[in-house]
Design an enzyme around this catalytic site. Structure first.
Site, PDB file in Angstrom:
ATOM      1  N   HIS A 146      87.005  40.629 -88.211  1.00 26.66           N
ATOM      2  CA  HIS A 146      87.493  41.780 -88.868  1.00 26.66           C
ATOM      3  C   HIS A 146      88.153  41.659 -90.381  1.00 26.66           C
ATOM      4  CE1 HIS A 146      91.292  40.657 -86.252  1.00 26.66           C
ATOM      5  NE2 HIS A 146      91.511  40.478 -87.185  1.00 26.66           N
ATOM      6  N   HIS A 159      97.891  44.346 -86.790  1.00 20.83           N
ATOM      7  CA  HIS A 159      98.722  43.685 -87.769  1.00 20.83           C
ATOM      8  C   HIS A 159      99.747  44.005 -88.021  1.00 20.83           C
ATOM      9  CE1 HIS A 159      94.263  42.476 -87.713  1.00 20.83           C
ATOM     10  NE2 HIS A 159      94.648  41.459 -88.149  1.00 20.83           N
ATOM     11  N   HIS A 212      90.207  30.063 -90.555  1.00 20.84           N
ATOM     12  CA  HIS A 212      91.171  30.496 -91.789  1.00 20.84           C
ATOM     13  C   HIS A 212      92.504  30.425 -91.675  1.00 20.84           C
ATOM     14  CE1 HIS A 212      91.119  34.346 -89.453  1.00 20.84           C
ATOM     15  NE2 HIS A 212      91.947  35.043 -90.419  1.00 20.84           N
ATOM     16  N   GLU A 221      92.877  33.858 -83.617  1.00 19.04           N
ATOM     17  CA  GLU A 221      92.144  34.885 -83.369  1.00 19.04           C
ATOM     18  C   GLU A 221      90.731  34.493 -82.477  1.00 19.04           C
ATOM     19  OE1 GLU A 221      93.205  37.574 -87.382  1.00 19.04           O
ATOM     20  OE2 GLU A 221      91.440  36.783 -87.054  1.00 19.04           O
TER      21      GLU A 221
END
Length: 286
Positions: free
Chosen positions: A12, A59, A194, A241
């Site tokens: 995403h 977020h 990441h 995630e």
């Protein structure tokens, strides 16, 4: 009865949405990623569900970091697109499915998951980018209703991978117990490897990512057995995630077919991927 007809795992990354919004998808940097989406998009356009459950994380755009629930479910009739500091994305607001949402909340609580309920929620890129991955040209409305399912992957301690997989299994049971005929798809979002800050900023672990892409289909229990520390070591601080993919996988039956997958490095500073699975159990062949 409602049925889960397919599941999608997808990154995403906000820059994916920005590339679509600014017409950059055919530029050299982005073209390989979006070319990889094409077969999945064509298949999903032929198999559009009535409701899509999007498993994602906010977020810090709608959920204040002073109070972060481990799991949450949106129960609103509609969800505005969040302004993340540079204006809301130019995509339609999201229509909810309140009756199914309320049913899921009740069933999950009865299944020993103490979920928070969001009667009002603005949705950020964690939810809108996956919708754009699926349906890049929605027009004035998305083609299906949406139920947001939020997972805390930002503040320690995050839920374990095993707990996310168990949540997915409970979610699948809850969908299938809904008495109305509904076709449902489940999206697990985020990842792949990441890390955005610290000494390992820019980390991408392709070996781990490719292992995960395979195991999410055939060995989800192997992925569920990994600790949060193992996820962060292998995939980076934001790579945790990936536990949200396990919610999606748990919601599917054991009888699934991989429709398409793609993997691209990098999308922004992230390893981006997509994996689409048809749930054959929904056809009575499980």
């Amino acid at each position: 009865m409602a049925e889960v007809i397919w599941g999608l795992a997808t990154s995403h990354v906000p820059a994916i949405g920005a590339a679509m919004d600014s017409g950059k998808t055919r530029e050299a940097h982005w073209k390989p990623l979006f070319d990889g989406y094409t077969p999945a998009r064509e298949w999903m356009a032929r198999h559009t569900p009535e409701v899509v459950i999007v498993v994602y994380n906010d977020h810090a755009n709608s959920v204040d970091l002073d109070l972060v629930p481990t799991f949450g479910v949106g129960t609103a009739g509609s969800y505005a697109v969040a302004d993340e500091g540079w204006g809301a994305r130019p995509v339609p607001p999201v229509s909810g499915a309140p009756e199914l949402s309320e049913h899921l909340v009740g069933e999950l609580i009865d299944d020993s998951f103490d979920v928070a309920t969001f009667h009002r929620l603005d949705v950020d890129h964690g939810l809108t980018v996956p919708l754009s991955v699926c349906w890049p040209d929605p027009g004035e409305t998305w083609p299906c209703a949406v139920i947001p399912v939020l997972v805390n992957v930002i503040q320690y301690p995050q839920p374990t991978a095993a707990r996310c997989y168990a949540l997915g299994r409970a979610l699948g049971r809850a969908v299938r117990s809904f008495p109305e005929d509904k076709t449902v798809a489940v999206l697990g979002t985020g990842g792949m490897s990441h890390q955005l800050a610290g000494a390992r900023a820019g980390l991408i672990n392709e070996e781990f990512d490719r292992m995960f892409l395979q195991a999410i289909e055939t060995e989800p229990e192997k992925l569920a057995a990994l600790s949060r520390e193992e996820y962060i070591r292998a995939a980076g601080t934001e790579g945790i995630e990936l536990i949200m993919w396990l919610v999606m996988r748990g919601a599917l039956s054991e009888n699934i077919r991989r429709v398409h997958d793609t993997y691209h490095v990098p999308a922004s500073s992230t390893a981006a991927a997509l994996a689409l699975f048809e749930d054959l159990g929904a056809k009575g062949t499980a």
